[in-house]
Design a protein around this motif. Structure first.
Motif, PDB file in Angstrom:
ATOM      1  N   LYS A 180      -3.953   6.013  -6.848  1.00 30.18           N
ATOM      2  CA  LYS A 180      -3.620   4.579  -6.838  1.00 30.18           C
ATOM      3  C   LYS A 180      -4.876   3.720  -6.780  1.00 30.18           C
ATOM      4  O   LYS A 180      -4.878   2.563  -7.187  1.00 30.18           O
ATOM      5  N   ALA A 181      -5.994   4.309  -6.320  1.00 31.79           N
ATOM      6  CA  ALA A 181      -7.264   3.578  -6.256  1.00 31.79           C
ATOM      7  C   ALA A 181      -7.792   3.222  -7.638  1.00 31.79           C
ATOM      8  O   ALA A 181      -8.727   2.423  -7.763  1.00 31.79           O
ATOM      9  N   GLU A 183      -6.713   1.274  -9.571  1.00 40.15           N
ATOM     10  CA  GLU A 183      -6.598  -0.178  -9.666  1.00 40.15           C
ATOM     11  C   GLU A 183      -7.970  -0.862  -9.674  1.00 40.15           C
ATOM     12  O   GLU A 183      -8.181  -1.846 -10.374  1.00 40.15           O
ATOM     13  N   ASN A 184      -8.901  -0.307  -8.891  1.00 35.54           N
ATOM     14  CA  ASN A 184     -10.223  -0.928  -8.770  1.00 35.54           C
ATOM     15  C   ASN A 184     -11.265  -0.308  -9.697  1.00 35.54           C
ATOM     16  O   ASN A 184     -12.421  -0.693  -9.636  1.00 35.54           O
ATOM     17  N   GLN A 244       0.597  -0.691  -9.706  1.00 40.52           N
ATOM     18  CA  GLN A 244       1.032   0.490  -8.950  1.00 40.52           C
ATOM     19  C   GLN A 244       2.295   1.109  -9.540  1.00 40.52           C
ATOM     20  O   GLN A 244       2.428   2.325  -9.559  1.00 40.52           O
TER      21      GLN A 244
HETATM   22  C1  NAG Z   1      -9.259  -2.496  -4.352  1.00 41.69           C
HETATM   23  O1  NAG Z   1     -10.331  -3.246  -3.798  1.00 41.69           O
HETATM   24  C2  NAG Z   1      -9.914  -4.226  -2.894  1.00 41.69           C
HETATM   25  C3  NAG Z   1     -11.130  -5.044  -2.497  1.00 41.69           C
HETATM   26  O2  NAG Z   1     -12.237  -4.253  -2.308  1.00 41.69           O
HETATM   27  C4  NAG Z   1      -9.234  -3.566  -1.706  1.00 41.69           C
HETATM   28  O3  NAG Z   1      -8.799  -4.529  -0.785  1.00 41.69           O
HETATM   29  C5  NAG Z   1      -8.035  -2.767  -2.198  1.00 41.69           C
HETATM   30  O4  NAG Z   1      -7.436  -2.056  -1.148  1.00 41.69           O
HETATM   31  C6  NAG Z   1      -8.469  -1.776  -3.277  1.00 41.69           C
HETATM   32  N1  NAG Z   1      -7.285  -1.176  -3.846  1.00 41.69           N
HETATM   33  C7  NAG Z   1      -6.999   0.116  -3.716  1.00 41.69           C
HETATM   34  C8  NAG Z   1      -5.739   0.586  -4.293  1.00 41.69           C
HETATM   35  O5  NAG Z   1      -7.738   0.884  -3.139  1.00 41.69           O
END
Ligand code: NAG
Length: 391
Positions: A180-181, A183-184, A244
């Motif tokens: 899921k990370a 996303e970033n 997501q």
């Molecule tokens: C993506 O990055 C943001 C800001 O750094 C953070 O708050 C968020 O949790 C991250 N998303 C995931 C899915 O890790």
């Protein structure tokens, strides 16, 4: 009958040849210049400036390369603490105008060629060996049935198969998505375009973009519209979908780059415009077999030399980069459509509209008789204008 005869007669027995008539008249001369001026104004004002009728156009030729960046950490009972980098989640390593990022997966480790119990469903559940047909398979089988009925777990018996064992159980897709990370993660899109007719080329990393800006910028339609680095989450959200949700079952996103330009203006105003749309239709009412997934395996030999593999059913988002555009330029006038009008319009006015039209017509057309009169009914239709000559 007579009318038909006249038409046929004039068609067969007449010939016309142009004759230049110079009309010495202030009225006609001025009118001629006025009409020319009007048509010129129409051609320049409307066709050239307003409609761009003289523009020549060309379609874009383009090449695209992409590069993803980002690292993710997962901690699961199956894999333990595990780091995922670009070489793990971009499959394959490079593609044409496209990039697949794995966001979710079902992993089946340490498969070997052996026999084991099939995944239970209504065709594989059995009570005795007689329910299983040796050698049979179906489209959903993981292997070939051996004819034995074995226990899958404490309560369920299924037919045994010869297969890569243990067989994959893909009944439940991990939710939330395994990666899921993603996303970033970011995606750098490099796009070179070329308009062959104008020999105009440009790239989406614009001349005023510096190395330090490129290291830190993230595309945003309002604040950074020319930054060629996109955050995956933003691409999906800008297209109106939840990242997501899409990460769980996979899908296809289009990154559109529009290079519509007017090359009459300076080349620095020819800029890429980015937009995003989801390309796989997602109809909530007919959500059968949604998303995008495929399987691949990594093969290795264990210490005793037996072939083993790790099977991965990968779900993810494929980003298709679609480049389109059209340019126009007035530099190559090819269409001069309005001009022949200039020559004809004055003739029409002089010969059909003015008070002295019969006089001018008589001067313009000279009738030359060169045949014997056949009869009154079939006499060629030469309007005897001698009476009008007196004007
Ligand atoms: C993506 O990055 C943001 C800001 O750094 C953070 O708050 C968020 O949790 C991250 N998303 C995931 C899915 O890790």
């Amino acid at each position: 009958m007579a009318g038909c005869c006249v038409v046929l007669g004039s068609f067969l027995f007449e010939y016309d040849t142009p004759r230049i008539v110079l009309i010495r008249s202030r009225k006609v001369g001025l009118m001629n210049r006025m009409v020319q001026l009007l048509i010129l104004a129409y051609v320049i004002g409307w066709v050239f400036v307003w409609e761009k009728g003289y523009q020549e156009t060309d379609s874009v030729v383009s090449s695209v390369t992409t590069k993803a960046k980002g690292v993710a950490v997962t901690n699961t009972s199956k894999l333990g603490f595990w780091i995922w980098d670009v070489a793990d989640y971009v499959i394959p390593a490079q593609e044409e105008n496209s990039l697949f990022i794995m966001t979710n997966m079902i992993i089946t480790m340490n498969q070997t060629q052996s026999t084991c119990a099939e995944i239970p469903d209504k065709t594989t559940i059995c009570n005795s060996d007689s329910d299983c047909i040796p050698g049979s398979t179906s489209t959903h089988s993981n292997g070939v049935e051996t004819g034995k009925c074995v226990s899958f777990n404490e309560s369920v018996h299924t037919c045994e198969v010869a297969a890569w064992c243990p067989v994959e159980d893909d009944a439940g897709v991990p939710t939330p998505a395994f990666l899921k990370a993603a996303e970033n993660f970011t995606l750098l899109v490099k796009n070179n375009i070329w308009y062959p007719k104008f020999n105009f080329s440009k790239r989406n990393i614009l001349p005023n973009i510096t190395t330090s800006y490129l290291k830190s910028c993230i595309y945003d339609a309002q604040t950074d519209p020319f930054c060629p680095i996109f955050r995956l989450g933003k691409i999906v959200e800008d297209a109106g979908h939840s990242f997501q949700d899409m990460a769980v079952e996979g899908g296809i996103m289009g990154i559109q780059i529009n290079w519509d330009c007017n090359l009459d203006r300076t080349a620095s105003l020819c800029l890429p415009r980015y937009s995003f749309r989801r390309l796989d239709t997602r109809d909530l009412e007919h959500n059968v077999s949604p998303g995008y997934n495929f399987r691949f395996a990594k093969y290795y030999k264990d210490l005793t030399g037996n072939e083993q593999r790790t099977l991965i059913k990968a779900y993810g988002i494929r980003f298709d980069i679609i480049v389109f555009g059209k340019v126009g330029s007035r530099l190559h006038p090819t269409n001069t459509g309005g001009l022949p009008l200039l020559l004809v319009l004055c003739d029409i006015i002089v010969l059909y509209c003015m008070k002295k039209r019969y006089y001018y017509r008589d001067k313009k057309y000279k009738y030359v008789e060169d045949y014997e009169q056949v009869g009154t009914a079939c006499a060629p239709g030469s309007p005897s204008t001698s009476s009008l000559l007196s004007q």
